[in-house]
Design an enzyme around this catalytic site. Structure first.
Site, mmCIF file in Angstrom:
data_model
loop_
_atom_site.group_PDB
_atom_site.id
_atom_site.type_symbol
_atom_site.label_atom_id
_atom_site.label_comp_id
_atom_site.label_asym_id
_atom_site.label_seq_id
_atom_site.Cartn_x
_atom_site.Cartn_y
_atom_site.Cartn_z
ATOM 1 N N TRP A 1 0.919 -1.219 0.124
ATOM 2 C CA TRP A 1 0.051 0.005 -0.067
ATOM 3 C C TRP A 1 1.017 1.239 0.039
ATOM 4 C CZ3 TRP A 1 -0.258 3.848 3.795
ATOM 5 C CH2 TRP A 1 -1.106 4.992 3.552
ATOM 6 N N GLU B 1 -3.127 -2.904 -2.366
ATOM 7 C CA GLU B 1 -4.381 -2.311 -1.768
ATOM 8 C C GLU B 1 -4.524 -0.834 -2.141
ATOM 9 O OE1 GLU B 1 -3.695 -2.034 2.727
ATOM 10 O OE2 GLU B 1 -5.562 -1.395 2.972
ATOM 11 N N ASP C 1 -9.745 -2.952 1.858
ATOM 12 C CA ASP C 1 -9.809 -2.568 3.094
ATOM 13 C C ASP C 1 -11.417 -1.754 3.243
ATOM 14 O OD1 ASP C 1 -9.752 -0.427 5.148
ATOM 15 O OD2 ASP C 1 -7.699 -1.123 5.254
ATOM 16 N N HIS D 1 -8.896 -6.762 4.415
ATOM 17 C CA HIS D 1 -8.804 -5.772 5.731
ATOM 18 C C HIS D 1 -9.871 -5.723 6.459
ATOM 19 C CE1 HIS D 1 -4.306 -4.336 4.938
ATOM 20 N NE2 HIS D 1 -4.113 -5.872 4.932
ATOM 21 N N LYS E 1 -7.167 2.793 -2.429
ATOM 22 C CA LYS E 1 -7.633 3.620 -1.232
ATOM 23 C C LYS E 1 -8.468 4.663 -1.831
ATOM 24 C CE LYS E 1 -6.145 5.678 2.869
ATOM 25 N NZ LYS E 1 -5.254 5.566 3.976
ATOM 26 N N ASP F 1 -9.854 3.705 10.796
ATOM 27 C CA ASP F 1 -9.459 2.799 11.516
ATOM 28 C C ASP F 1 -9.638 2.459 12.793
ATOM 29 O OD1 ASP F 1 -7.494 1.371 9.327
ATOM 30 O OD2 ASP F 1 -6.963 3.615 9.235
ATOM 31 N N ASP G 1 -11.925 7.270 7.025
ATOM 32 C CA ASP G 1 -10.904 5.986 7.014
ATOM 33 C C ASP G 1 -10.281 6.069 8.393
ATOM 34 O OD1 ASP G 1 -9.615 3.697 6.486
ATOM 35 O OD2 ASP G 1 -7.879 4.611 5.552
ATOM 36 N N ASP H 1 -7.106 -4.567 10.237
ATOM 37 C CA ASP H 1 -6.436 -3.505 9.932
ATOM 38 C C ASP H 1 -7.231 -2.361 10.758
ATOM 39 O OD1 ASP H 1 -4.777 -1.204 9.395
ATOM 40 O OD2 ASP H 1 -5.189 -1.116 7.269
ATOM 41 N N HIS I 1 -11.861 1.787 3.206
ATOM 42 C CA HIS I 1 -11.257 2.456 1.754
ATOM 43 C C HIS I 1 -12.400 2.825 0.699
ATOM 44 C CE1 HIS I 1 -6.778 1.464 2.736
ATOM 45 N NE2 HIS I 1 -7.491 2.152 3.747
HETATM 46 C C1 RNT Z 1 -3.699 2.470 4.980
HETATM 47 C C2 RNT Z 1 -3.810 1.092 4.576
HETATM 48 C C3 RNT Z 1 -2.858 0.287 5.159
HETATM 49 C C4 RNT Z 1 -2.203 0.374 6.645
HETATM 50 C C5 RNT Z 1 -1.113 -0.397 6.912
HETATM 51 C C6 RNT Z 1 -0.622 0.183 8.043
HETATM 52 O O1 RNT Z 1 -4.789 3.229 4.764
HETATM 53 O O2 RNT Z 1 -5.077 0.418 4.872
HETATM 54 O O3 RNT Z 1 -3.017 -1.354 5.049
HETATM 55 O O4 RNT Z 1 -3.318 0.718 7.479
HETATM 56 O O5 RNT Z 1 -0.461 -0.725 5.994
HETATM 57 ZN ZN ZN Z 2 -5.444 -1.573 5.058
#
Ligand code: RNT
Ligand code: ZN
Length: 429
Positions: free
Chosen positions: A193, A236, A269, A296, A238, A306, A304, A336, A272
């Protein structure tokens, strides 16, 4: 009253028998669902343990479009502390697991090692630990939190020297992942990523994307001779990040095309996408073309962010879709999230158990009955039965699953986390 207490073993057994009968009325084999659920490996992201800090001596900087907020005491400061924490976490988690490392968790013995000079030996502490624990490893090159990422571009940077640096890092990460796969005896999923993008109105959207293709093509060059059975590369996408609100070079369309044409795994993810998009609905489309996907699990709140994963509809629907499509073996499941405002062991246990619950819920779906009703045009009956699944005795099955795996049922893991905080985490000042 003890809010953390769970039912005793005899009661859990009894409740489980009742639940089995309830699920049998809609044709679901609960024993089989429990066994299948426990067998799905969940890859534990190492970066919740220290709020995505990493263990580098001097290379790391803040930034890269991701951010953990909060000041809860007790974050791990080195590999030994982190591994101790993972042992505690794993003791409270039912089912199969892997550990997912980021490159900046290298252990370099007090020496500064540039990211493009990292080698498998810098991860030997992790590999020894994984072998002793009997779990597999996954890996990620760290293309952020570094002076060469400060412009907001890495592999797609306009400057060739900066691009070359990150290409060397990407290749180093693939060699490390290959080595990890060989050493622990199972494939290492190596997820790429990059944070590349622009805050506002880039005049050139083509250029960075073309450079990203060229850089990746060097990283994934077959001539490097990296064994694809040991190092399984994923990419990955986004939608936006902090500082890349307007333009993300590695968008969904970019990576869908790239992954398909280069035979890589595409990573989805849950944080994302635009809030009105359903990741669950993308799965049956992408799996028409892809062999495998990487998921993820995350929990975006308004962006986003997390947050720690919960057993919510977004996560449930992903695994429901996979179970309905008999495609659980076509995804790699990874976590994640990172929350620095709560006990980090609790964060891991909540988020991983929530992901496992979603897998179980998917496997307990009466898919055959529902699809039969749909085929017969009985759409009202189908909708009603779907809705009733919400009231099924899911908790009784979950508790039995926890017991079967030798882990605490319900919330009875909390006192153990409190003990660990008292004995271990609170001494880290
Ligand atoms: C970032 C991505 C990625 C990270 C990690 C730390 O938006 O989701 O996967 O969170 O690599
Ligand atoms: Zn991620």
């Amino acid at each position: 009253m003890n809010p953390y207490a769970a039912a005793d073993d005899t009661q859990i057994e009894k409740d489980y028998e009742v639940a089995k009968d309830a699920y049998a009325t809609v044709g679901v084999d609960v024993d089989a669902a429990v066994d299948a659920c426990l067998a799905v490996p969940i890859s534990l992201h190492c970066w919740q343990v220290d709020d995505v800090g990493g263990f580098e001596i001097s290379e790391s900087t803040d930034g890269g479009g991701i951010m953990a907020t909060g000041n809860y005491p007790g974050r791990a400061r080195n590999g030994d502390e982190a591994r101790g924490d993972f042992e505690q976490v794993l003791a409270l988690l039912p089912g199969a697991h892997k550990l997912n490392l980021h490159a900046f968790y290298a252990e370099t013995g007090g020496q500064t090692v540039a990211r493009d000079a990292l080698e498998p030996s810098h991860f030997s502490g992790w590999m020894d630990w994984a072998n002793a624990a009997g779990i597999g490893l996954d890996f990620n090159p760290t293309y952020f939190a570094h002076p060469n990422a400060d412009d907001g571009y890495t592999l797609s940077h306009a400057n060739a020297d900066i691009r070359d640096f990150w290409v060397r890092h990407g290749i180093a990460a693939r060699r490390i992942a290959e080595h990890m796969g060989r050493t622990v005896g199972q494939p290492c999923i190596n997820n790429h990523w990059v944070p590349d993008g622009a805050k506002d109105s880039p005049a050139d959207r083509f250029g960075p994307r073309q450079r990203l293709v060229e850089s990746y093509d060097r990283i994934f060059d077959d001539a490097l001779g990296i064994d694809a059975a040991l190092c399984v590369d994923a990419v990955e996408s986004k939608l936006f990040g902090i500082g890349s609100e307007d333009y993300v070079v590695g968008s969904m369309e970019f990576y869908t095309g790239y992954a398909l044409t280069r035979k890589l795994v595409q990573c989805l993810d849950l944080g994302h996408y635009h809030p009105t998009e359903q990741v669950s609905d993308k799965i049956s489309a992408l799996l028409q073309y892809h062999e495998k996907l990487l998921i993820h699990t995350s929990r975006p709140i308004r962006w986003d962010s997390d947050h720690v994963v919960l057993f919510n509809d977004d996560v449930r629907n992903v695994f429901l879709e996979l179970a309905r499509g008999k495609a659980l073996d076509r995804v790699y499941v990874a976590l994640d999230f990172f929350d620095a405002s709560i006990n980090r062991i609790a964060a891991y246990v909540i988020g991983t158990r929530a992901t496992r619950k979603a897998i179980l819920a998917g496997l307990l779906d009466p898919t055959q009955v529902l699809q039969g009703l749909e085929r017969d045009g009985k759409l009202g009956q189908k909708l009603a039965l779907m809705e009733e699944q919400r009231c099924m005795p899911f908790g009784a099955v979950w508790n039995q699953l926890c017991r079967k795996a030798g882990t605490p049922p319900a919330a009875s893991w909390i006192p153990e986390v409190e003990r660990y905080e008292r004995d271990v985490l609170s001494h880290r000042v």
